[in-house]
Scaffold this motif. Sequence first.
Motif, PDB file in Angstrom:
ATOM      1  N   LYS A  60      13.571  -1.522   4.086  1.00  0.00           N
ATOM      2  CA  LYS A  60      13.273  -2.867   3.585  1.00  0.00           C
ATOM      3  C   LYS A  60      11.783  -3.118   3.774  1.00  0.00           C
ATOM      4  CE  LYS A  60      17.827  -4.705   4.302  1.00  0.00           C
ATOM      5  NZ  LYS A  60      18.377  -4.211   3.123  1.00  0.00           N
ATOM      6  N   PRO A  61      11.205  -4.081   3.037  1.00  0.00           N
ATOM      7  CA  PRO A  61       9.783  -4.395   3.247  1.00  0.00           C
ATOM      8  C   PRO A  61       9.517  -4.669   4.721  1.00  0.00           C
ATOM      9  CG  PRO A  61      10.586  -5.529   1.320  1.00  0.00           C
ATOM     10  CD  PRO A  61      11.783  -4.898   1.987  1.00  0.00           C
TER      11      PRO A  61
ATOM     12  N   ALA B  47       0.837  -1.202   0.000  1.00  0.00           N
ATOM     13  CA  ALA B  47       0.000   0.000   0.000  1.00  0.00           C
ATOM     14  C   ALA B  47       0.874   1.255   0.000  1.00  0.00           C
ATOM     15  CB  ALA B  47      -0.936  -0.007   1.208  1.00  0.00           C
ATOM     16  N   MET B  48       1.949   1.236   0.741  1.00  0.00           N
ATOM     17  CA  MET B  48       2.848   2.390   0.808  1.00  0.00           C
ATOM     18  C   MET B  48       3.577   2.582  -0.520  1.00  0.00           C
ATOM     19  SD  MET B  48       4.297   2.052   4.635  1.00  0.00           S
ATOM     20  CE  MET B  48       3.284   2.414   6.043  1.00  0.00           C
TER      21      MET B  48
ATOM     22  N   LEU C  49       7.879   6.051  -0.473  1.00  0.00           N
ATOM     23  CA  LEU C  49       9.009   6.601  -1.220  1.00  0.00           C
ATOM     24  C   LEU C  49      10.328   6.044  -0.689  1.00  0.00           C
ATOM     25  CD1 LEU C  49       7.810  10.302  -1.543  1.00  0.00           C
ATOM     26  CD2 LEU C  49       8.098   8.671  -3.422  1.00  0.00           C
ATOM     27  N   ALA C  50      10.419   5.932   0.633  1.00  0.00           N
ATOM     28  CA  ALA C  50      11.639   5.367   1.229  1.00  0.00           C
ATOM     29  C   ALA C  50      11.788   3.889   0.855  1.00  0.00           C
ATOM     30  CB  ALA C  50      11.613   5.545   2.747  1.00  0.00           C
ATOM     31  N   LEU C  51      10.682   3.141   0.836  1.00  0.00           N
ATOM     32  CA  LEU C  51      10.730   1.734   0.410  1.00  0.00           C
ATOM     33  C   LEU C  51      11.169   1.631  -1.042  1.00  0.00           C
ATOM     34  CD1 LEU C  51       7.412   0.436   2.012  1.00  0.00           C
ATOM     35  CD2 LEU C  51       9.686  -0.487   2.473  1.00  0.00           C
TER      36      LEU C  51
ATOM     37  N   ARG D 131       2.453   1.687  -3.477  1.00  0.00           N
ATOM     38  CA  ARG D 131       1.444   2.195  -4.424  1.00  0.00           C
ATOM     39  C   ARG D 131       1.185   3.683  -4.200  1.00  0.00           C
ATOM     40  NH1 ARG D 131      -2.772  -2.837  -4.741  1.00  0.00           N
ATOM     41  NH2 ARG D 131      -1.513  -4.054  -6.194  1.00  0.00           N
ATOM     42  N   SER D 132       1.175   4.089  -2.957  1.00  0.00           N
ATOM     43  CA  SER D 132       0.993   5.501  -2.643  1.00  0.00           C
ATOM     44  C   SER D 132       2.159   6.322  -3.209  1.00  0.00           C
ATOM     45  CB  SER D 132       0.895   5.681  -1.126  1.00  0.00           C
ATOM     46  OG  SER D 132       0.674   7.013  -0.790  1.00  0.00           O
ATOM     47  N   ALA D 133       3.368   5.790  -3.088  1.00  0.00           N
ATOM     48  CA  ALA D 133       4.540   6.473  -3.649  1.00  0.00           C
ATOM     49  C   ALA D 133       4.450   6.530  -5.169  1.00  0.00           C
ATOM     50  CB  ALA D 133       5.825   5.753  -3.224  1.00  0.00           C
ATOM     51  N   ASP D 134       4.011   5.447  -5.808  1.00  0.00           N
ATOM     52  CA  ASP D 134       3.857   5.438  -7.267  1.00  0.00           C
ATOM     53  C   ASP D 134       2.845   6.491  -7.715  1.00  0.00           C
ATOM     54  OD1 ASP D 134       5.687   3.396  -7.427  1.00  0.00           O
ATOM     55  OD2 ASP D 134       4.170   1.809  -7.615  1.00  0.00           O
ATOM     56  N   ARG D 135       1.724   6.587  -6.983  1.00  0.00           N
ATOM     57  CA  ARG D 135       0.698   7.588  -7.293  1.00  0.00           C
ATOM     58  C   ARG D 135       1.288   8.999  -7.153  1.00  0.00           C
ATOM     59  NH1 ARG D 135      -2.875   5.088  -4.830  1.00  0.00           N
ATOM     60  NH2 ARG D 135      -2.544   5.949  -2.757  1.00  0.00           N
ATOM     61  N   PHE D 136       2.124   9.198  -6.134  1.00  0.00           N
ATOM     62  CA  PHE D 136       2.791  10.482  -5.924  1.00  0.00           C
ATOM     63  C   PHE D 136       3.631  10.856  -7.147  1.00  0.00           C
ATOM     64  CE2 PHE D 136       6.692  12.667  -4.586  1.00  0.00           C
ATOM     65  CZ  PHE D 136       6.165  13.823  -4.032  1.00  0.00           C
ATOM     66  N   PHE D 137       4.415   9.907  -7.662  1.00  0.00           N
ATOM     67  CA  PHE D 137       5.245  10.192  -8.836  1.00  0.00           C
ATOM     68  C   PHE D 137       4.394  10.491 -10.072  1.00  0.00           C
ATOM     69  CE2 PHE D 137       8.837   8.193  -6.533  1.00  0.00           C
ATOM     70  CZ  PHE D 137       9.713   9.249  -6.658  1.00  0.00           C
ATOM     71  N   ARG D 138       3.310   9.747 -10.255  1.00  0.00           N
ATOM     72  CA  ARG D 138       2.411  10.019 -11.389  1.00  0.00           C
ATOM     73  C   ARG D 138       1.823  11.421 -11.285  1.00  0.00           C
ATOM     74  NH1 ARG D 138       0.426   4.963 -10.378  1.00  0.00           N
ATOM     75  NH2 ARG D 138      -1.454   5.837  -9.448  1.00  0.00           N
ATOM     76  N   ASP D 139       1.370  11.783 -10.084  1.00  0.00           N
ATOM     77  CA  ASP D 139       0.737  13.084  -9.884  1.00  0.00           C
ATOM     78  C   ASP D 139       1.728  14.242 -10.009  1.00  0.00           C
ATOM     79  OD1 ASP D 139      -1.645  11.798  -9.540  1.00  0.00           O
ATOM     80  OD2 ASP D 139      -1.710  12.052  -7.355  1.00  0.00           O
TER      81      ASP D 139
END
Length: 184
Positions: A138-139, A13-14, A130-132, A16-24
Amino acid sequence: SYLDVLGPWVSLAMRRSADRFFRDTAKFNAESQRTLDRILWLNRRTAFARRCGLDTRSRRKVFDSLPVTTYADYAPYIKRLAAGEQHLLSGDAVVYFSNTSGTTGPPKMIPVTRQQMRRGLSTKFTAIGLALRAGLLKPMRGRFMTIMIDHLNAPTAGGRQTGSATTGAFRKLMPIQELIMSSP
């Protein structure tokens, strides 16, 4: 254990949130404009919006022409919100008041809605994601530690809880919070 099941889900989930941040952020200007338009539309029926003319179809044009405001401009509304009125500054109900420390002036109360709490928690997820993603973490295999102030003050005359900024949102997270976080 629940941590074996929950840890990878939280990590995903974290991320995916980071990926959404980069897209936005790749389209930040359009996203900023959409966000402002959505905020103005959602709050168009509030007392503040009506007073400023933000309740019209040309609310964006009106907003762009408004002068810069300070806390003093909102203080009378916040006082009424603390007494129990709703929909004065936000179309969403105020569920909590965050208190400032008063470092640079008198302490102030900041009205907080449930949606703002969700966004605040989402921001924490994004930062960890983002840190992950960058390999700095680490996971997750168990709970992670967070250091925060968990301080509640007396409720307002209208019965709304007050306290530190992080307290309101994290209290709403219970019991999930205890499954994924630890605080000294």
